[in-house]
Motif scaffolding. Structure first.
Motif, PDB file in Angstrom:
ATOM      1  N   ARG A   3     129.148  12.216 -44.348  1.00 63.34           N
ATOM      2  CA  ARG A   3     129.933  11.199 -45.051  1.00 63.34           C
ATOM      3  C   ARG A   3     129.534   9.794 -44.608  1.00 63.34           C
ATOM      4  O   ARG A   3     129.337   8.901 -45.432  1.00 63.34           O
ATOM      5  CB  ARG A   3     131.428  11.427 -44.800  1.00 63.34           C
ATOM      6  N   LEU A   4     129.367   9.596 -43.291  1.00 63.33           N
ATOM      7  CA  LEU A   4     128.960   8.294 -42.776  1.00 63.33           C
ATOM      8  C   LEU A   4     127.556   7.912 -43.265  1.00 63.33           C
ATOM      9  O   LEU A   4     127.296   6.761 -43.603  1.00 63.33           O
ATOM     10  CB  LEU A   4     128.995   8.282 -41.246  1.00 63.33           C
ATOM     11  N   ARG A   5     126.671   8.918 -43.323  1.00 61.09           N
ATOM     12  CA  ARG A   5     125.311   8.642 -43.803  1.00 61.09           C
ATOM     13  C   ARG A   5     125.331   8.250 -45.275  1.00 61.09           C
ATOM     14  O   ARG A   5     124.598   7.350 -45.694  1.00 61.09           O
ATOM     15  CB  ARG A   5     124.413   9.863 -43.584  1.00 61.09           C
ATOM     16  N   LEU A   6     126.166   8.884 -46.084  1.00 59.28           N
ATOM     17  CA  LEU A   6     126.285   8.521 -47.503  1.00 59.28           C
ATOM     18  C   LEU A   6     126.821   7.093 -47.652  1.00 59.28           C
ATOM     19  O   LEU A   6     126.363   6.336 -48.512  1.00 59.28           O
ATOM     20  CB  LEU A   6     127.179   9.508 -48.243  1.00 59.28           C
ATOM     21  N   GLU A   7     127.780   6.720 -46.824  1.00 62.94           N
ATOM     22  CA  GLU A   7     128.306   5.350 -46.858  1.00 62.94           C
ATOM     23  C   GLU A   7     127.219   4.348 -46.489  1.00 62.94           C
ATOM     24  O   GLU A   7     127.112   3.282 -47.096  1.00 62.94           O
ATOM     25  CB  GLU A   7     129.499   5.218 -45.905  1.00 62.94           C
ATOM     26  N   GLU A   8     126.410   4.693 -45.486  1.00 64.43           N
ATOM     27  CA  GLU A   8     125.302   3.809 -45.100  1.00 64.43           C
ATOM     28  C   GLU A   8     124.304   3.655 -46.237  1.00 64.43           C
ATOM     29  O   GLU A   8     123.807   2.561 -46.497  1.00 64.43           O
ATOM     30  CB  GLU A   8     124.595   4.352 -43.860  1.00 64.43           C
ATOM     31  N   LEU A   9     123.999   4.753 -46.914  1.00 59.49           N
ATOM     32  CA  LEU A   9     123.043   4.703 -48.025  1.00 59.49           C
ATOM     33  C   LEU A   9     123.589   3.912 -49.207  1.00 59.49           C
ATOM     34  O   LEU A   9     122.834   3.238 -49.909  1.00 59.49           O
ATOM     35  CB  LEU A   9     122.655   6.118 -48.462  1.00 59.49           C
ATOM     36  N   GLU A  10     124.915   3.976 -49.422  1.00 62.81           N
ATOM     37  CA  GLU A  10     125.516   3.192 -50.506  1.00 62.81           C
ATOM     38  C   GLU A  10     125.450   1.694 -50.185  1.00 62.81           C
ATOM     39  O   GLU A  10     125.282   0.872 -51.080  1.00 62.81           O
ATOM     40  CB  GLU A  10     126.959   3.631 -50.738  1.00 62.81           C
ATOM     41  N   ALA A  11     125.583   1.342 -48.922  1.00 66.08           N
ATOM     42  CA  ALA A  11     125.521  -0.063 -48.517  1.00 66.08           C
ATOM     43  C   ALA A  11     124.078  -0.553 -48.337  1.00 66.08           C
ATOM     44  O   ALA A  11     123.834  -1.742 -48.154  1.00 66.08           O
ATOM     45  CB  ALA A  11     126.282  -0.261 -47.208  1.00 66.08           C
ATOM     46  N   PHE A  12     123.131   0.366 -48.442  1.00 66.71           N
ATOM     47  CA  PHE A  12     121.726   0.060 -48.205  1.00 66.71           C
ATOM     48  C   PHE A  12     121.180  -0.970 -49.199  1.00 66.71           C
ATOM     49  O   PHE A  12     120.503  -1.923 -48.817  1.00 66.71           O
ATOM     50  CB  PHE A  12     120.933   1.361 -48.278  1.00 66.71           C
ATOM     51  N   ASP A  13     121.480  -0.805 -50.487  1.00 67.00           N
ATOM     52  CA  ASP A  13     120.993  -1.749 -51.502  1.00 67.00           C
ATOM     53  C   ASP A  13     121.559  -3.149 -51.270  1.00 67.00           C
ATOM     54  O   ASP A  13     120.866  -4.145 -51.436  1.00 67.00           O
ATOM     55  CB  ASP A  13     121.349  -1.262 -52.912  1.00 67.00           C
ATOM     56  N   GLU A  14     122.830  -3.196 -50.881  1.00 68.32           N
ATOM     57  CA  GLU A  14     123.455  -4.490 -50.611  1.00 68.32           C
ATOM     58  C   GLU A  14     122.798  -5.170 -49.410  1.00 68.32           C
ATOM     59  O   GLU A  14     122.557  -6.380 -49.414  1.00 68.32           O
ATOM     60  CB  GLU A  14     124.954  -4.302 -50.346  1.00 68.32           C
ATOM     61  N   LYS A  15     122.465  -4.379 -48.393  1.00 73.57           N
ATOM     62  CA  LYS A  15     121.812  -4.923 -47.210  1.00 73.57           C
ATOM     63  C   LYS A  15     120.430  -5.480 -47.563  1.00 73.57           C
ATOM     64  O   LYS A  15     120.046  -6.556 -47.105  1.00 73.57           O
ATOM     65  CB  LYS A  15     121.684  -3.834 -46.144  1.00 73.57           C
ATOM     66  N   ARG A  16     119.700  -4.766 -48.399  1.00 64.28           N
ATOM     67  CA  ARG A  16     118.386  -5.248 -48.834  1.00 64.28           C
ATOM     68  C   ARG A  16     118.519  -6.519 -49.669  1.00 64.28           C
ATOM     69  O   ARG A  16     117.713  -7.436 -49.552  1.00 64.28           O
ATOM     70  CB  ARG A  16     117.667  -4.182 -49.651  1.00 64.28           C
ATOM     71  N   LEU A  17     119.530  -6.584 -50.524  1.00 67.53           N
ATOM     72  CA  LEU A  17     119.752  -7.771 -51.341  1.00 67.53           C
ATOM     73  C   LEU A  17     120.074  -8.982 -50.463  1.00 67.53           C
ATOM     74  O   LEU A  17     119.564 -10.077 -50.691  1.00 67.53           O
ATOM     75  CB  LEU A  17     120.879  -7.521 -52.348  1.00 67.53           C
ATOM     76  N   GLU A  18     120.909  -8.782 -49.450  1.00 71.33           N
ATOM     77  CA  GLU A  18     121.225  -9.865 -48.512  1.00 71.33           C
ATOM     78  C   GLU A  18     119.973 -10.327 -47.778  1.00 71.33           C
ATOM     79  O   GLU A  18     119.776 -11.528 -47.568  1.00 71.33           O
ATOM     80  CB  GLU A  18     122.278  -9.405 -47.510  1.00 71.33           C
ATOM     81  N   ALA A  19     119.119  -9.385 -47.388  1.00 69.80           N
ATOM     82  CA  ALA A  19     117.878  -9.740 -46.710  1.00 69.80           C
ATOM     83  C   ALA A  19     116.970 -10.539 -47.645  1.00 69.80           C
ATOM     84  O   ALA A  19     116.342 -11.518 -47.226  1.00 69.80           O
ATOM     85  CB  ALA A  19     117.156  -8.490 -46.220  1.00 69.80           C
ATOM     86  N   GLN A  20     116.913 -10.142 -48.909  1.00 70.27           N
ATOM     87  CA  GLN A  20     116.102 -10.863 -49.890  1.00 70.27           C
ATOM     88  C   GLN A  20     116.623 -12.287 -50.083  1.00 70.27           C
ATOM     89  O   GLN A  20     115.863 -13.237 -50.124  1.00 70.27           O
ATOM     90  CB  GLN A  20     116.093 -10.116 -51.229  1.00 70.27           C
ATOM     91  N   GLN A  21     117.937 -12.439 -50.184  1.00 71.12           N
ATOM     92  CA  GLN A  21     118.532 -13.769 -50.346  1.00 71.12           C
ATOM     93  C   GLN A  21     118.282 -14.630 -49.111  1.00 71.12           C
ATOM     94  O   GLN A  21     117.978 -15.819 -49.229  1.00 71.12           O
ATOM     95  CB  GLN A  21     120.025 -13.649 -50.625  1.00 71.12           C
ATOM     96  N   SER A  22     118.394 -14.050 -47.945  1.00 71.17           N
ATOM     97  CA  SER A  22     118.137 -14.780 -46.705  1.00 71.17           C
ATOM     98  C   SER A  22     116.674 -15.220 -46.647  1.00 71.17           C
ATOM     99  O   SER A  22     116.370 -16.346 -46.240  1.00 71.17           O
ATOM    100  CB  SER A  22     118.480 -13.897 -45.512  1.00 71.17           C
ATOM    101  N   LEU A  23     115.768 -14.347 -47.080  1.00 71.81           N
ATOM    102  CA  LEU A  23     114.348 -14.679 -47.100  1.00 71.81           C
ATOM    103  C   LEU A  23     114.067 -15.825 -48.066  1.00 71.81           C
ATOM    104  O   LEU A  23     113.308 -16.744 -47.752  1.00 71.81           O
ATOM    105  CB  LEU A  23     113.532 -13.446 -47.493  1.00 71.81           C
ATOM    106  N   GLU A  24     114.693 -15.810 -49.241  1.00 73.39           N
ATOM    107  CA  GLU A  24     114.496 -16.881 -50.219  1.00 73.39           C
ATOM    108  C   GLU A  24     115.010 -18.217 -49.684  1.00 73.39           C
ATOM    109  O   GLU A  24     114.356 -19.245 -49.857  1.00 73.39           O
ATOM    110  CB  GLU A  24     115.177 -16.525 -51.539  1.00 73.39           C
ATOM    111  N   CYS A  25     116.153 -18.207 -49.024  1.00 75.94           N
ATOM    112  CA  CYS A  25     116.685 -19.442 -48.423  1.00 75.94           C
ATOM    113  C   CYS A  25     115.752 -19.960 -47.346  1.00 75.94           C
ATOM    114  O   CYS A  25     115.506 -21.165 -47.239  1.00 75.94           O
ATOM    115  CB  CYS A  25     118.073 -19.203 -47.841  1.00 75.94           C
TER     116      CYS A  25
END
Length: 158
Positions: free
Chosen positions: A53-75
């Motif tokens: 269950r915890l691993r599934l929650e991590e995988l669901e938040a994975f796309d959001e984490k990548r998006l935040e990293a992309q936004q941070s990189l653009e800034c």
């Protein structure tokens, strides 16, 4: 720099480790296996169902984490661009101006570039000036050269 520092060290542009951006979790270092950490103690104390269950929650938040990293990189890239552009002095030339072109060893490999050779080619005449900062030049034989970026040119004063 060691491989572990490369894998596990946070990067300034993304504010995340490369490992976590690829796999969605932080890496478990061999040292953490020898000297148990709180993170491993928590993972060992949960059941298989809770772990799944915890691993599934991590995988669901994975796309959001990548998006935040992309936004941070653009800034980060915008910030670096502003710092760089503050120091750039654009060069503007008009049609008919005489200019020198910098010798670039990679592009002009047929011309010898040695220790005591000038960094600048013979004078050219600006034939066309584009709004983007590019120029077409004429050499002394009437051969057209270009388009060439204005940053590789400087005004010639005879």
């Amino acid at each position: 720099m060691t491989i572990w520092k490369k894998l596990c060290g946070h990067r300034t542009p993304t504010q995340a480790t490369p490992y976590s951006l690829i796999y969605g979790v932080e890496a478990v270092l061999p040292l953490e296996r020898q000297i148990p950490s709180l993170r491993l103690a928590i993972q060992e104390g949960i059941t298989d169902e809770e772990n799944a269950r915890l691993r599934l929650e991590e995988l669901e938040a994975f796309d959001e984490k990548r998006l935040e990293a992309q936004q941070s990189l653009e800034c980060y890239q915008v910030r670096l661009s502003r710092i760089f552009n503050k120091r750039v002095r654009p060069r503007f030339f008009q049609v008919g101006d005489q200019v020198l072109e910098v010798r670039r060893a990679i592009i002009n490999s047929h011309k010898p570039v040695g220790k005591f050779t000038s960094k600048w080619d013979v004078p050219y005449v600006v034939q066309e000036a584009y709004s983007s900062g590019a120029y077409k030049l004429l050499d002394e034989d009437g051969v057209r050269i270009g388009p060439i970026n204005g940053k590789f040119l400087k005004k010639y004063y005879p």
